[in-house]
Design a protein around this motif. Structure first.
Motif, mmCIF file in Angstrom:
data_model
loop_
_atom_site.group_PDB
_atom_site.id
_atom_site.type_symbol
_atom_site.label_atom_id
_atom_site.label_comp_id
_atom_site.label_asym_id
_atom_site.label_seq_id
_atom_site.Cartn_x
_atom_site.Cartn_y
_atom_site.Cartn_z
ATOM 1 N N ALA A 20 21.986 91.715 32.225
ATOM 2 C CA ALA A 20 21.429 92.771 31.393
ATOM 3 C C ALA A 20 20.762 93.786 32.298
ATOM 4 C CB ALA A 20 20.407 92.183 30.415
ATOM 5 N N ALA A 21 21.159 95.046 32.174
ATOM 6 C CA ALA A 21 20.522 96.114 32.940
ATOM 7 C C ALA A 21 19.309 96.608 32.166
ATOM 8 C CB ALA A 21 21.494 97.259 33.181
ATOM 9 N N ILE A 22 18.197 96.796 32.866
ATOM 10 C CA ILE A 22 16.949 97.198 32.231
ATOM 11 C C ILE A 22 16.434 98.454 32.924
ATOM 12 C CG2 ILE A 22 14.580 96.514 31.720
ATOM 13 C CD1 ILE A 22 15.568 93.626 31.604
ATOM 14 N N PHE A 23 16.291 99.535 32.152
ATOM 15 C CA PHE A 23 15.827 100.813 32.682
ATOM 16 C C PHE A 23 14.396 101.030 32.206
ATOM 17 C CE2 PHE A 23 20.361 100.917 32.482
ATOM 18 C CZ PHE A 23 20.770 101.645 33.589
ATOM 19 N N GLU A 24 13.503 101.307 33.142
ATOM 20 C CA GLU A 24 12.090 101.422 32.823
ATOM 21 C C GLU A 24 11.557 102.787 33.214
ATOM 22 O OE1 GLU A 24 9.367 99.417 35.753
ATOM 23 O OE2 GLU A 24 11.221 98.366 36.270
ATOM 24 N N PRO A 25 10.445 103.212 32.592
ATOM 25 C CA PRO A 25 9.831 104.476 33.021
ATOM 26 C C PRO A 25 9.317 104.353 34.446
ATOM 27 C CG PRO A 25 8.418 103.305 31.458
ATOM 28 C CD PRO A 25 9.730 102.581 31.484
ATOM 29 N N LEU A 26 9.387 105.457 35.174
ATOM 30 C CA LEU A 26 8.983 105.499 36.575
ATOM 31 C C LEU A 26 7.586 106.085 36.707
ATOM 32 C CD1 LEU A 26 12.408 106.786 37.860
ATOM 33 C CD2 LEU A 26 11.506 104.487 38.126
ATOM 34 N N PRO A 27 6.946 105.968 37.860
ATOM 35 C CA PRO A 27 5.567 106.449 38.002
ATOM 36 C C PRO A 27 5.408 107.916 37.628
ATOM 37 C CG PRO A 27 6.161 105.099 39.870
ATOM 38 C CD PRO A 27 7.430 105.309 39.092
ATOM 39 N N GLY A 28 4.639 108.168 36.578
ATOM 40 C CA GLY A 28 4.307 109.532 36.201
ATOM 41 C C GLY A 28 5.342 110.272 35.397
ATOM 42 N N VAL A 29 6.495 109.647 35.087
ATOM 43 C CA VAL A 29 7.539 110.339 34.338
ATOM 44 C C VAL A 29 8.053 109.437 33.222
ATOM 45 C CG1 VAL A 29 8.204 111.632 36.396
ATOM 46 C CG2 VAL A 29 9.466 109.574 35.783
ATOM 47 N N PRO A 30 8.614 110.021 32.159
ATOM 48 C CA PRO A 30 9.152 109.206 31.072
ATOM 49 C C PRO A 30 10.449 108.506 31.473
ATOM 50 C CG PRO A 30 8.703 111.473 30.381
ATOM 51 C CD PRO A 30 8.684 111.450 31.869
ATOM 52 N N LEU A 31 10.991 107.771 30.547
ATOM 53 C CA LEU A 31 12.236 107.038 30.779
ATOM 54 C C LEU A 31 13.382 107.989 31.066
ATOM 55 C CD1 LEU A 31 13.924 104.355 30.556
ATOM 56 C CD2 LEU A 31 14.235 104.945 28.149
ATOM 57 N N ASN A 32 14.133 107.705 32.124
ATOM 58 C CA ASN A 32 15.422 108.358 32.355
ATOM 59 C C ASN A 32 16.495 107.348 31.966
ATOM 60 O OD1 ASN A 32 17.948 108.827 34.138
ATOM 61 N ND2 ASN A 32 16.860 110.778 34.247
ATOM 62 N N TYR A 33 17.434 107.767 31.145
ATOM 63 C CA TYR A 33 18.392 106.823 30.564
ATOM 64 C C TYR A 33 19.334 106.183 31.576
ATOM 65 C CZ TYR A 33 17.597 107.076 25.537
ATOM 66 O OH TYR A 33 17.071 106.923 24.287
ATOM 67 N N PHE A 34 19.427 106.752 32.789
ATOM 68 C CA PHE A 34 20.448 106.294 33.723
ATOM 69 C C PHE A 34 19.911 105.900 35.096
ATOM 70 C CE2 PHE A 34 22.192 109.600 30.923
ATOM 71 C CZ PHE A 34 23.061 108.822 30.181
ATOM 72 N N PHE A 35 18.801 106.479 35.508
ATOM 73 C CA PHE A 35 18.329 106.279 36.874
ATOM 74 C C PHE A 35 17.375 105.094 36.967
ATOM 75 C CE2 PHE A 35 15.236 106.938 40.268
ATOM 76 C CZ PHE A 35 16.071 107.131 41.357
ATOM 77 N N THR A 36 17.512 104.338 38.033
ATOM 78 C CA THR A 36 16.544 103.301 38.363
ATOM 79 C C THR A 36 16.298 103.355 39.864
ATOM 80 O OG1 THR A 36 16.085 100.930 38.333
ATOM 81 C CG2 THR A 36 18.377 101.585 38.571
ATOM 82 N N ASP A 37 15.065 103.080 40.266
ATOM 83 C CA ASP A 37 14.726 103.198 41.688
ATOM 84 C C ASP A 37 14.796 101.876 42.419
ATOM 85 O OD1 ASP A 37 12.554 102.023 40.508
ATOM 86 O OD2 ASP A 37 11.056 103.155 41.618
ATOM 87 N N GLY A 38 15.483 100.912 41.863
ATOM 88 C CA GLY A 38 15.623 99.615 42.528
ATOM 89 C C GLY A 38 16.468 98.685 41.687
ATOM 90 N N PRO A 39 16.645 97.449 42.109
ATOM 91 C CA PRO A 39 17.429 96.485 41.320
ATOM 92 C C PRO A 39 16.866 96.381 39.910
ATOM 93 C CG PRO A 39 16.899 95.599 43.482
ATOM 94 C CD PRO A 39 16.100 96.858 43.336
ATOM 95 N N ASN A 40 17.732 96.432 38.916
ATOM 96 C CA ASN A 40 17.241 96.427 37.536
ATOM 97 C C ASN A 40 18.066 95.508 36.642
ATOM 98 O OD1 ASN A 40 19.528 98.177 37.633
ATOM 99 N ND2 ASN A 40 18.911 99.120 35.709
ATOM 100 N N GLU A 41 18.572 94.416 37.214
ATOM 101 C CA GLU A 41 19.365 93.485 36.414
ATOM 102 C C GLU A 41 18.633 92.165 36.216
ATOM 103 O OE1 GLU A 41 23.242 92.930 38.083
ATOM 104 O OE2 GLU A 41 24.058 94.657 37.014
ATOM 105 N N ALA A 42 18.743 91.643 35.004
ATOM 106 C CA ALA A 42 18.256 90.304 34.703
ATOM 107 C C ALA A 42 19.480 89.459 34.360
ATOM 108 C CB ALA A 42 17.288 90.335 33.525
ATOM 109 N N VAL A 43 19.515 88.220 34.843
ATOM 110 C CA VAL A 43 20.666 87.343 34.649
ATOM 111 C C VAL A 43 20.309 86.258 33.634
ATOM 112 C CG1 VAL A 43 22.297 85.786 35.776
ATOM 113 C CG2 VAL A 43 21.422 87.786 37.002
ATOM 114 N N VAL A 44 21.218 86.039 32.678
ATOM 115 C CA VAL A 44 21.010 84.992 31.680
ATOM 116 C C VAL A 44 21.200 83.631 32.337
ATOM 117 C CG1 VAL A 44 21.815 83.998 29.501
ATOM 118 C CG2 VAL A 44 21.802 86.490 29.811
#
Length: 519
Positions: free
Chosen positions: A46-70
């Motif tokens: 599952a890819a998880i996109f989170e808000p970054l420091p000082g800015v709202p959520l960007n629907y596509f960008f992540t600044d590091g690994p963003n996967e969780a494994v079942v």
């Protein structure tokens, strides 16, 4: 090549005091997300996109690994930044909606996959569960087309701007009442109530603002059937954009990029405002073409709003590799010059390539290589005649004479393409046993050669690899409308299947290969 991409990234104004509070909160209280999956295979990601420091959520960008494994039917993910805002999920089984988070929250949910094309059933528990369930169930003005159609009907319901405005605001009454009830029942926090109430208002602006902008651009195609005169429609638009101005501090967490709507209406002359003294972003229209066809409108925004709208588009461009590193560095330099205090600058600087592009010797082949079993990098050898290839069929005949070929079209910015790579081992085994070549063709821009080669090796894509030339990409525009796409060529270089099954289809694909190739 251009592909249809839907962008709903956020780009809202941020107050300096809020930035300081967020910085302190991010270091003080982490956010944990846990999910329980029923009937979902282990190792599903599952890819998880989170808000970054000082800015709202960007629907596509992540600044590091963003996967969780079942694993064992569960996932657990700790956000790196611990901020207030929205989290987006993406994956084969996971919900594609949003959930609200705030520092220290422990968000939990249970998920059951839908049958056929039905979406999964998701029920939130834990922090602010009542608010997240309202989001998931679409009760806070859904992001779906049904809401857009309903708002369009409301816009055409009355002959005056005042009457239509009243009818539009009535659309927010039920969602706000549900949130008020949840707050009184202590099912959501005060902050959750404020953020979700603001999100309801921004969703109203999103649907009504888009419809009106389309109407002013081409009323015949918009087909809104407005009863009100044009002057009343303009008055309504101005009132909506003033009342729900996405640059206001209370909308700083919104998940919608409504500044783009306001910018477009300013450019059209529907909203009042001075003409821009500089056309900085209009000059970068070609560079952003892959992710945004209307960069010129951002020149019409006030400086603060412009900084956040363009900053968000820069993150989106990074996520999709929309331009070469050299072009991106130039755009980023202009952005940093105009907005030196922008919270987007540290994020952009961290993501800029650390090394320049590899020098290429004249005639050297760096676009057609192979990845052998066990190898850690693509191997490149001289490929005579490669520079004369203009079509896919020509490439197959030239490089794979007498051998059947399975072709996988992908790009480094294509999430579904990369998700399919997890199913490649079975394909490789079948292809090897049956004498089939596997050819991966990337439609990335030439400036992303290093990233293309690195991703191929990282995903262990054994077989041949081709970074398609501009001529070949142009020849593919009419035959590949979307990615990923898969094709099958027989040993004579004839295309025998233009839309093959995906590697994740397993036996269906292998049977198709047997039938098309006469195995």
């Amino acid at each position: 090549m251009k592909y249809q991409i839907c962008l709903l990234g956020a780009a809202l104004a941020v107050a300096p005091g809020w930035l300081r509070a967020q910085k302190a909160a991010s270091t003080a209280a982490s956010v944990v997300i846990e999910g329980r999956f029923t009937g979902v295979p282990d190792s599903t990601t599952a890819a998880i996109f989170e808000p970054l420091p000082g800015v709202p959520l960007n629907y596509f960008f992540t600044d590091g690994p963003n996967e969780a494994v079942v694993r064992g039917g569960r996932i657990r993910y700790q956000l790196r930044h611990g901020q207030t805002g929205f989290v987006r999920y993406n994956g084969k089984y996971v919900p594609r909606n949003l959930s609200f988070v705030e520092p220290g929250a422990h968000v939990t949910f249970s998920l059951t996959p839908g049958v056929g094309n039905a979406p999964p059933t998701v029920v939130y528990t834990g922090a602010n569960a009542a608010g997240n369930n309202l989001l998931e169930q679409g009760q806070l003005l859904s992001g779906g087309l049904a809401s857009g159609e309903r708002i369009g009907t409301v816009l055409a319901s009355a002959p005056t701007a005042a009457a239509v405005l009243a009818a539009l605001e009535a659309e927010t009454t039920k969602p706000k009442a549900l949130l008020t009830a949840a707050l009184k029942a202590h099912s959501i926090s005060q902050r959750c109530y404020e953020v979700l109430t603001a999100e309801v208002e921004q969703r109203l602006l999103y649907w009504s603002g888009n419809a009106l902008a389309f109407h002013f651009k081409d009323s015949a195609k918009a087909n809104l059937h407005l009863q009100m005169p044009e002057a009343e429609a303009r008055q309504l638009t101005q009132t909506l954009c003033a009342r729900y101005n996405p640059a206001l501090p209370r909308y700083r967490y919104s998940s919608l990029g409504n500044l783009a709507i306001v910018a477009g209406l300013r450019e059209q002359g529907v909203l009042p405002g001075p003409s821009p003294t500089a056309r900085t972003w209009a000059g970068y229209t070609p560079q952003f073409a892959q992710v945004n066809s209307g960069m010129s409108r951002y020149d019409y925004l006030p400086a603060a709003a412009q900084g956040h709208a363009v900053g968000d588009m820069l993150l989106t461009a990074l996520a999709f590799n929309a331009m070469s590193p050299a072009d991106f560095a130039k755009v980023a330099a202009d952005y940093r010059r105009l907005f030196p205090a922008s919270p987007y600058n540290p994020i952009i600087a961290k993501s800029l390539p650390k090394n320049g592009p590899t020098a290429v010797v004249a005639g050297q082949n760096l676009t057609f290589g192979t990845l052998a079993p066990g190898a850690r990098a693509l191997a490149f050898a001289p490929a005579p005649g490669l520079d004369t290839v203009r079509t896919l069929a020509g490439l197959v005949r030239q490089q794979f004479a007498g051998r059947p070929v399975f072709v996988d079209f992908w790009a480094s910015w294509c999430g579904p393409c990369i998700a399919e790579f997890r199913h490649e081992p079975g394909l490789h085994e079948f292809a090897s046993k049956n004498g089939i070549e596997v050819l991966y063709i990337s439609v990335d821009k030439p400036g992303f050669r290093e990233k293309w080669a690195a991703l191929a090796a990282k995903n262990n894509l054994r077989g041949a690899h081709y970074l398609a030339s501009e001529a070949v990409q142009k020849s593919l525009e009419k035959v590949i409308p979307y990615l990923p796409t898969y094709m099958i060529f027989d040993k004579n270089g004839r295309l025998v299947e233009a839309s093959a099954y995906h590697p994740s289809d397993g036996e269906k694909l292998y049977q198709q290969l047997r039938e098309r190739l006469g195995l």
